[in-house]
Design a protein around this motif. Structure first.
Motif, short mmCIF file in Angstrom:
data_model
loop_
_atom_site.label_atom_id
_atom_site.label_comp_id
_atom_site.label_asym_id
_atom_site.label_seq_id
_atom_site.Cartn_x
_atom_site.Cartn_y
_atom_site.Cartn_z
N ALA A 143 -1.30 7.45 0.59
CA ALA A 143 -0.85 8.58 -0.23
C ALA A 143 -1.98 9.23 -1.01
O ALA A 143 -1.83 10.37 -1.46
CB ALA A 143 0.25 8.13 -1.18
N TYR A 176 0.81 -1.23 0.00
CA TYR A 176 0.00 0.00 0.00
C TYR A 176 0.84 1.28 0.00
O TYR A 176 0.30 2.36 0.15
CB TYR A 176 -0.98 0.02 1.19
CG TYR A 176 -1.85 -1.20 1.22
CD1 TYR A 176 -2.87 -1.35 0.29
CD2 TYR A 176 -1.64 -2.22 2.14
CE1 TYR A 176 -3.67 -2.48 0.28
CE2 TYR A 176 -2.42 -3.36 2.14
CZ TYR A 176 -3.44 -3.49 1.21
OH TYR A 176 -4.23 -4.60 1.21
N GLU A 177 2.12 1.17 -0.15
CA GLU A 177 2.95 2.36 -0.24
C GLU A 177 3.03 2.75 -1.71
O GLU A 177 3.87 2.24 -2.44
CB GLU A 177 4.34 2.06 0.33
CG GLU A 177 5.21 3.29 0.43
CD GLU A 177 6.68 2.95 0.41
OE1 GLU A 177 7.06 1.87 0.87
OE2 GLU A 177 7.43 3.78 -0.12
N LEU A 178 2.13 3.61 -2.12
CA LEU A 178 1.98 3.92 -3.55
C LEU A 178 1.86 5.42 -3.76
O LEU A 178 0.83 5.94 -4.20
CB LEU A 178 0.75 3.18 -4.09
CG LEU A 178 0.86 1.64 -4.07
CD1 LEU A 178 -0.50 0.98 -4.17
CD2 LEU A 178 1.77 1.16 -5.19
#
Lengths: 602, 602
Positions: free
Chosen positions: B499, B291-293
């Motif tokens: 993000a 989920y780090e996008l």
């Protein structure tokens, strides 16, 4: 040309920073010397000194600087007893210096043919700067002259090579500039100040240019006087700016001062994390775009926080403006304080504001292959006292509130406080001149209301330009008590900080809070938490060495049916949950896990 | 062991991809050959061939692969006329090959002593893989045997060095694995398949280990069979996985197939951008945390999008599951299609989903020092036809909808459509076996409703496992018309995609939209825009070569008083504003400026 002067005496004697300083003195600094031995930094200097033979250890050309920074910390910390603690190091460095004044073990031992031939990444002037800083620290705190003599010979050599009659070179990593100004202050030798000025004005004209990194990485893309923003590698930029501000202070060069204030405003308005940390990009360790401040990929190098404090301090001296004290406070208590463990044994190189539930966590480390941060932390902790107070013709200014004794200008005062946990600060006049003078107390940017009492009598004064000022004739024993109202704040970010949209952070006084997984109810994942409202603050003497915690209420988000594609599905708020926030600086001191400063509110 | 087979004939003859293919054939590929000459790639091969003398040009050890990838694209595109277009290149490569079969100009010319001694970053097997792919393309599309002979000699050499009786080595950059399986398919030589298997099973046991990059960068941190997630350098991971899936297809190794499906699910659920792009980190060009996008720092390397398509295609063949066709579609029309300018002249290496108002924009470039992407785009465009359809014993499957002719298994069909702008697809049976068979039409993941008509008669069928299936006896001239309902969708992200919290993206059919500064009212900054609602879609033949635009209504956020500190101030919605969104793939084809896919909604 400076508005304010450092104090002649500044000693923190209790409270928050006293404990951190003790850990630094008793744990960090002694362990650091052992690390320098193990990592080969001292072995390399022995090779340079001709005491032993063998191969250079490590791969970086700036390893001497770790030694120099450690020495600076030790000099500030131990004063006249430095000789006992590290006299052998001073001798080693003295012996390693070449007859012409040159000193850098990497180039002396490993690459003698490349002396000053790799200025973009050779770090020779950078290392020299740190040696000079150590020597100045030694001279100021103990009157020692041995290291200062080495520093002067080295500076003289640099002046011969790069001075007015020398070649047009600059170092890819600034640091020499501020060091040369300090050496000028210590020795009065104007050649050193002149050389600093020359190096600053050479910058931004492509002497380094685009190399492995773009010119902006080295701040060589635009002259210092015209650059509008901070850019490139954050530590390089901020060390440079410390030096530029030093020059403005010593020469009265208003153009340089204005350039620095402009860059600082840009940095603070658009590229600074809530913790005071700076440098958004892992890639190139650089500043990002304006408002590009991702919490989980925040680089926020420890050295950048330190450099930011050092730069802001110089701007505070130059201008006397409270905003510089505000940023110093924020960075000290958050971005900086979090970089070292509470026991003083371990360090962060990178200081993110979020760690996801599934992120592999390593925690703080005792040392690094690239070990710039640990000894930098040591030297800042050994000098944190210096940032508390200043004097000028009108009187004495307190910028940071820490129990201690501060003297300079017309007076000496004794401060007692439980800051940052309580907002009450007592200032007792220990010595005073007979003439009236002004006691100025910085009104923290975060504080909306303060009351002030002088010898038991309330005063009705408003802050002016960020300071509460009391002007009167003083007598020893006079006591001023100021009470800064401490409330929990639920802080949102400017909408342009895209990365934390829909989130809030908890703050109380100068302290930024975070949620750590270990404090939440079992099974609650931080990735799923939604904040509703802060409910209670509590002083907890047994938590993390004594902190004020903030309890809050929220929800755990329901996952619902997950299609395997993370778009198009909006999850619902689920169960209510009680949350507990602790100061950000204290995270990662217990069981490692997820952490977040910015908490979703929707 | 594969569920589906590629078509024997697959030709796109009109519409969206036909235009991109023409630009590739007429502009991109010819310009690419000139770039290879200018950049020195061909000069290096001439040095290796002994035709000239001089110094190796460039600094990368993988420069031959640019030539090989170009050659593969040209082979697919030109078929038998490759000889006319690039016969001299085939001769040059043949001549450059050493008697023992070794072929790599960097090590032959620049570092002969280090042959196979720098496997972590030497890219020798990677380059060999691309040579093999080019040879297979040539053999398949023209029957040419010259390059295939070079490829076999090279593969035989690799087998000698790294095969069952050779040394335990693997290449830091996968690619050889899928190439060896293709060479096995082309030649029937099982040694090539065996070598691919050996190389895959060697991986993840620390043969490379932690070097300049961590072991995960090279996918050497965990064996392929047990790794649960994609990790490290995205292109390396996805090329590896294409090869692993190829092996599963050819050997029926169920464990490998399951490992691949598991990794794919993880990638799609947690590490894939809305555009299909992958690889969140600039640092190491790697996958980020789940989920780090971040949209503005999305790396989304073009080659990673291409590799993702290639991997998903192999999983589609292995399993027949529609979800692989869904991701291929999304990636083709968005993450991939945006990597090349509409005129075919310029390329993106990195494909972010947001460009801020003040970000320095450079736009697409004609070539790169590290030129992996442009010829990779060329070879994908020259083979995009291949991804449209498959066959199996039961009949024929359409996965991507493009006007063209597709034949294999029991039938040949002719497809006519204005997809992706309209949802109607007409499928006419051109040739057919007498036995009944099933026409399977992928029901796109984004589509909620479809109608289907056979020879004018509506059918009432529901999609099963992602396909609309029509089984019957067919006659040439039968026409199936399916209509996929195309609506504008306002898509939000899973709350864990921090993000883009508080944002939405506009999508229509397979197309992801974006706002570009150039389309908004004068003075409106994209950093300040808030989306309310999409209002109107319109086919605009004169915009960006013909696209459907999406108009929307929103607000411009008021800045209000800005304190210089970007926290604690919540800005208000200001004036209403009309916004215009265009397909993401078309961004950066006009005046350069800000762009964003994810638009704040609060």
């Amino acid at each position: 040309r400076a508005t304010l002067r450092p104090m002649t005496e500044a000693r923190i004697l209790g409270g928050f920073w006293s404990r951190r300083k003790r850990a630094n003195r008793e744990v960090g600094i002694p362990a650091g010397l052992r690390q320098l031995e193990q990592a080969g930094n001292l072995a390399n200097l022995r090779l340079a000194a001709g005491r032993t033979t063998g191969a250079y250890r490590g791969k970086y050309p700036f390893q001497d600087s770790d030694v120099h920074k450690w020495l600076e910390a030790a000099a500030w910390e131990f004063g006249p007893s430095l000789e006992t603690h590290a006299g052998h190091l001073v001798q080693l460095i003295t012996q390693a210096q070449q007859p012409d004044g040159y000193l850098n073990s990497y180039y002396q031992v490993f690459k003698p043919q490349a002396r000053f031939a790799e200025l973009d990444f050779g770090h020779e002037l950078y290392c020299a700067g740190h040696l000079i800083q150590a020597a100045v620290a030694d001279a100021r705190s103990s009157g020692g002259m041995a290291l200062l003599a080495v520093a002067c010979r080295l500076a003289d050599h640099l002046d011969t090579v790069f001075g007015p009659d020398g070649r047009e070179g600059i170092d890819g990593h600034s640091e020499i500039e501020t060091a040369l100004v300090e050496l000028y202050r210590q020795t009065g030798t104007t050649r050193y100040l002149d050389l600093a000025r020359i190096l600053v004005d050479r910058r931004g004209h492509g002497l380094i240019g685009d190399r492995s990194f773009p010119a902006s990485y080295y701040q060589d893309h635009e002259p210092v006087r015209t650059a509008k923003t901070v850019a490139g590698h954050a530590v390089r930029q901020l060390y440079l700016n410390a030096g530029v501000t030093d020059i403005a202070i010593e020469t009265g060069d208003g153009e340089l001062g204005q350039a620095m204030e402009r860059q600082w405003e840009d940095m603070v308005a658009t590229r600074t994390y809530l913790t005071g940390g700076v440098g958004a990009h892992h890639d190139d360790e650089s500043f990002g775009d304006p408002y590009e401040l991702p919490p989980e990929r925040a680089y926020c190098e420890t050295c950048a926080a330190i450099a930011s404090i050092q730069w802001s301090w110089r701007l505070l001296l130059l201008t006397g403006r409270s905003r510089y004290g505000d940023l110093i406070e924020r960075t000290l208590y958050n971005g900086f304080a979090g970089s070292v463990s509470l026991d003083g044994k371990r360090y962060f190189y990178v200081n993110p504001l979020q760690v996801r539930d599934d992120h592999p966590v390593t925690g703080r480390q005792p040392w690094f292959k690239c070990a710039c941060c640990p000894p930098n932390i040591m030297r800042l902790l050994s000098t944190v006292d210096h940032y508390a107070a200043t004097s000028d013709q009108s009187g004495l200014q307190l910028h940071q509130y820490a129990t201690g004794s501060y003297g300079g200008g017309p007076a000496q005062v004794r401060v007692r406080t439980r800051y940052p946990w309580e907002g009450t600060v007592s200032v007792e006049v220990s010595h005073t001149s007979d003439d009236p003078w002004t006691l100025s107390l910085r009104m923290p940017h975060w504080c909306r209301r303060a009351s002030i009492v002088v010898n038991g009598v309330p005063l009705d004064i408003e802050p002016v330009d960020g300071y509460l000022r009391v002007t009167r004739g003083w007598t020893a024993g006079d006591v001023v008590v100021v009470d800064f109202q401490l409330l929990v704040r639920t802080t949102v970010a400017d909408s342009r900080v895209d990365a934390v949209r829909g989130c809030a952070a908890l703050e109380r006084g100068p302290i930024v809070y975070c949620l750590e997984a270990v404090d939440q109810p079992p099974g609650v994942r931080l990735d799923d938490v939604v904040l509703d409202v802060a409910t209670k603050t509590q002083w907890q003497p047994d938590v993390l060495g004594g902190v004020v915690t903030v309890a809050a209420a929220g929800w755990v988000r329901e996952r619902g049916d997950f299609s395997g594609w993370p778009y198009g599905v909006r999850s619902q708020l689920g169960e209510r949950v009680s949350l507990l926030a602790v100061p950000y600086f204290a995270w990662g001191n217990r069981e490692l896990g997820a952490m977040r400063v910015w908490i979703p509110v929707t």
